[in-house]
Write a protein that holds these residues in place. Structure first.
Motif, mmCIF file in Angstrom:
data_model
loop_
_atom_site.group_PDB
_atom_site.id
_atom_site.type_symbol
_atom_site.label_atom_id
_atom_site.label_comp_id
_atom_site.label_asym_id
_atom_site.label_seq_id
_atom_site.Cartn_x
_atom_site.Cartn_y
_atom_site.Cartn_z
ATOM 1 N N ALA A 122 0.846 -1.194 0.000
ATOM 2 C CA ALA A 122 0.000 0.000 0.000
ATOM 3 C C ALA A 122 0.878 1.239 0.000
ATOM 4 C CB ALA A 122 -0.929 0.012 1.215
ATOM 5 N N ARG A 123 0.308 2.306 -0.516
ATOM 6 C CA ARG A 123 0.962 3.614 -0.425
ATOM 7 C C ARG A 123 0.451 4.313 0.833
ATOM 8 N NH1 ARG A 123 0.217 4.975 -5.097
ATOM 9 N NH2 ARG A 123 2.345 4.755 -5.893
ATOM 10 N N LYS A 152 -0.612 7.370 2.366
ATOM 11 C CA LYS A 152 -1.027 8.693 1.888
ATOM 12 C C LYS A 152 -0.938 9.745 2.989
ATOM 13 C CE LYS A 152 -4.351 9.076 -1.046
ATOM 14 N NZ LYS A 152 -5.695 9.064 -1.680
ATOM 15 N N GLU A 161 -3.692 6.681 6.634
ATOM 16 C CA GLU A 161 -4.531 6.500 5.456
ATOM 17 C C GLU A 161 -3.699 5.781 4.394
ATOM 18 O OE1 GLU A 161 -6.948 9.073 2.049
ATOM 19 O OE2 GLU A 161 -6.113 10.089 3.821
ATOM 20 N N TYR A 162 -4.201 4.624 3.958
ATOM 21 C CA TYR A 162 -3.483 3.807 2.983
ATOM 22 C C TYR A 162 -4.208 3.810 1.635
ATOM 23 C CZ TYR A 162 -1.242 1.548 7.065
ATOM 24 O OH TYR A 162 -0.554 1.278 8.225
ATOM 25 N N GLU A 163 -3.443 3.686 0.581
ATOM 26 C CA GLU A 163 -3.977 3.389 -0.744
ATOM 27 C C GLU A 163 -3.477 1.996 -1.124
ATOM 28 O OE1 GLU A 163 -3.348 4.605 -5.435
ATOM 29 O OE2 GLU A 163 -2.645 5.969 -3.877
ATOM 30 N N LEU A 186 -2.278 -1.237 -2.946
ATOM 31 C CA LEU A 186 -1.689 -1.476 -4.253
ATOM 32 C C LEU A 186 -1.657 -2.971 -4.533
ATOM 33 C CD1 LEU A 186 1.365 0.954 -3.923
ATOM 34 C CD2 LEU A 186 -0.816 1.418 -5.080
#
Length: 573
Positions: A209-210, A212, A281-283, A285
């Protein structure tokens, strides 16, 4: 948290204490009263390391609140020692029968054994096994422990006389035996330094994950909190062979369980609550979770551009555009020629799953960043000089500025080789104004954050004649390195060297590839590299022999290396 006044007697000594209502009896005994013989490896009553006798009954002290022990008589393993300098019959039997290895489980094991003998003076062997079933041991295999208890119970145990001066082939006393059976042996888990803070981790729930956003403002404002760190605060790279690991995740999370933030506070609870107050907060992937997928063109890269910061440039670095951290090649003869000479060719695939080391003492580090620039490290590491070397390389410190001290180690099995928690704990200490910080991994972190044995897929192709002579062998070993190379590079190298087993094979081709995936990373584990590949090679020998209608033993004898022949690495045998 409200407190209550309780009175309890521990090993014959009565005390009146004020304790928080939420404190466990384990916390009171080990941390409050410094009975370090009361240990724990799980804190949920599974391991048995914290076993004590409560009013004569064995109980897991981590499952009892301290207030519940009001008025109770408590015995730890220290009560087993009749007087200083003399061991009880049970303690001496543990030493003589080899029932003590790392010693971390020994105090709890002795308490359970003594409780059994108190209620059943002549137990059967089955009753001994049942009584000790709740006490985990990672070293001995249990047999010598059961033998020691059985000998004492049967009245057949006679302490061994002291051996004569040690000589080659003779017996020698185990020097650490008395310290371990009395509970006096000090492990990193037990060490308390004046002014010490407690560290805790916040880990990722995502395989990839990114990051954020991270908001640590609430955590910093909480009571007792002295330091809060994220990846942006610790921009250094770590690595044994590849500098591929962040102290805390920066920008991208590489596996579920990777640490993204850390806290140092006055108490464990304060530190834990502070980690829960950190907002991330994750994005999510796309992760790569299979070695075959990882090696495909266009596969998601676990470490894009890693070669740019590999400090061993020219020795180990990934192939551009692929997730291969290391590729070890062994070539002997011409396998195409050897396969052509064969009457039959067989190909088999074998898999070894990842395996956790499960040391009874989890990874632990205590670090003090002293004001004079020197660093004191107390750690459960197996490799103190490696810790110092990599630590100094990472932070640009001269070796004489860093002292690494390793007390007794409660099991390691390769999992505590290399460097792990020490750099992060050092950063927490610096951020907390130089106060010492202790971080002991939980059992969950041992599985999700710290390394395991790498998974392996072995593809073995063998050419043989009708009479059972091996003409050629091609072996491909695909190691699931996980997110970081760590010792995995050395595992892959070791696997290649012994990749054909102890057999005389004129034509051989071995490829051992260490492949990045978005999983917990692998490391050394008891005979690393050799055990895993030799299991596949030996299963291959069995299957080929059966297909040829030969006895597997005779098939092996026909192909064994003999004096004057050369193994796949080329040196005279």
């Amino acid at each position: 948290m409200s407190v209550r006044t309780i009175t309890l007697t521990v090993n014959g000594e009565t005390s009146t204490l004020e304790v928080p209502v939420g404190m466990t009896l384990h916390q009171l005994l080990s941390e409050g009263l410094h009975h370090h013989e009361v240990k724990s490896g799980c804190y949920i009553g599974e391991c048995g390391l914290g076993t004590i006798r409560l009013n004569g009954r064995p109980v897991n002290s981590c499952l009892v609140f301290a207030v519940e022990a009001d008025g109770a008589a408590i015995e730890t393993s220290a009560a087993e020692t009749p007087e200083p300098g003399r061991l009880s019959d049970l303690q001496q039997a543990f030493v003589d029968f080899g029932a003590v290895q790392c010693g971390f489980c020994t105090p709890g094991m002795l308490v359970s054994a003594r409780a059994l003998l108190a209620r059943t003076p002549k137990p059967t062997r089955a009753e001994i096994v049942e009584a000790l079933a709740g006490n985990y041991c990672r070293c001995t295999g249990y047999e010598p422990i059961v033998n020691a208890v059985e000998a004492v119970a049967n009245g057949t145990y006679v302490p061994k006389p002291a051996p004569p001066a040690p000589y080659v082939g003779g017996e020698a006393n185990r020097l650490d035996g008395p310290a371990k059976v009395t509970g006096a042996a000090t492990f990193a888990h037990d060490v308390v330094v004046p002014g010490m803070l407690i560290g805790r981790l916040l880990v990722s729930p995502h395989a990839k994950a990114r990051i954020k956003r991270i908001d640590v403002s609430k955590a910093k404002a909480m009571p007792g909190v002295k330091a809060v760190l994220t990846g942006e605060d610790v921009p250094w790279k770590l690595g044994l062979y590849m500098e591929d690991k962040d102290i805390l995740a920066r920008g991208i999370v590489h596996h579920q369980g990777e640490a993204v933030a850390a806290v140092a506070a006055e108490t464990w609870l304060q530190a834990k609550l502070a980690t829960l107050a950190i907002e991330v907060e994750y994005e999510p992937l796309e992760p790569v979770l299979d070695v075959h997928e990882a090696m495909k063109d266009g596969a998601p890269q676990v470490h894009p551009g890693l070669a740019e910061y590999s400090w061993m440039k020219g020795v180990f670095f990934p192939q551009p555009g692929h997730n291969v951290a290391h590729h070890q090649k062994i070539r002997k003869g011409d396998t195409a020629k050897g396969m052509a000479e064969a009457d039959r060719v067989f190909e088999f695939r074998f898999t070894n799953p990842p395996v956790q080391h499960v040391p009874m003492e989890t990874h632990t580090a205590i670090v003090t960043a002293r004001p004079d620039g020197e660093v004191e490290i107390v750690t459960s590491a197996q490799s103190p000089f490696t810790v110092r070397h990599l630590f100094c390389h990472t932070f640009g410190l001269p070796l004489h500025k860093v002292r690494v001290r390793v007390p007794y180690v409660g099991g390691g099995f390769g999992g505590k080789a290399g460097i792990h928690l020490e750099p992060l704990v050092y950063c927490l200490s610096k951020a907390a104004g130089g106060r010492p910080v202790k971080l002991a991994a939980t059992r969950e972190e041992e599985f999700n954050t710290l390394p395991s044995r790498q998974g392996l897929e072995s593809i073995v192709r063998t050419g043989v004649t009708k009479d059972g002579r091996i003409t050629a062998l091609e072996a491909t070993y695909l190691w699931d390195a996980g997110a970081f190379a760590d010792y995995g590079v050395n595992v892959g190298r070791a696997a290649a060297y012994s990749g054909a087993g102890p057999y005389a094979i004129p034509h051989c081709k071995v490829d051992s590839k260490v492949v990045y995936t978005n999983k917990i990373h692998g490391t050394a584990y008891r005979g690393f590299g050799h055990l895993e590949v030799l299991w596949g090679i030996e299963r291959n020998m069995d299957l080929v022999a059966r297909a040829l209608g030969m006895d597997p033993y005779e098939f092996r004898r026909k192909n064994l290396l003999r004096v004057g022949e050369t193994p796949i690495t080329g040196e005279p045998f």
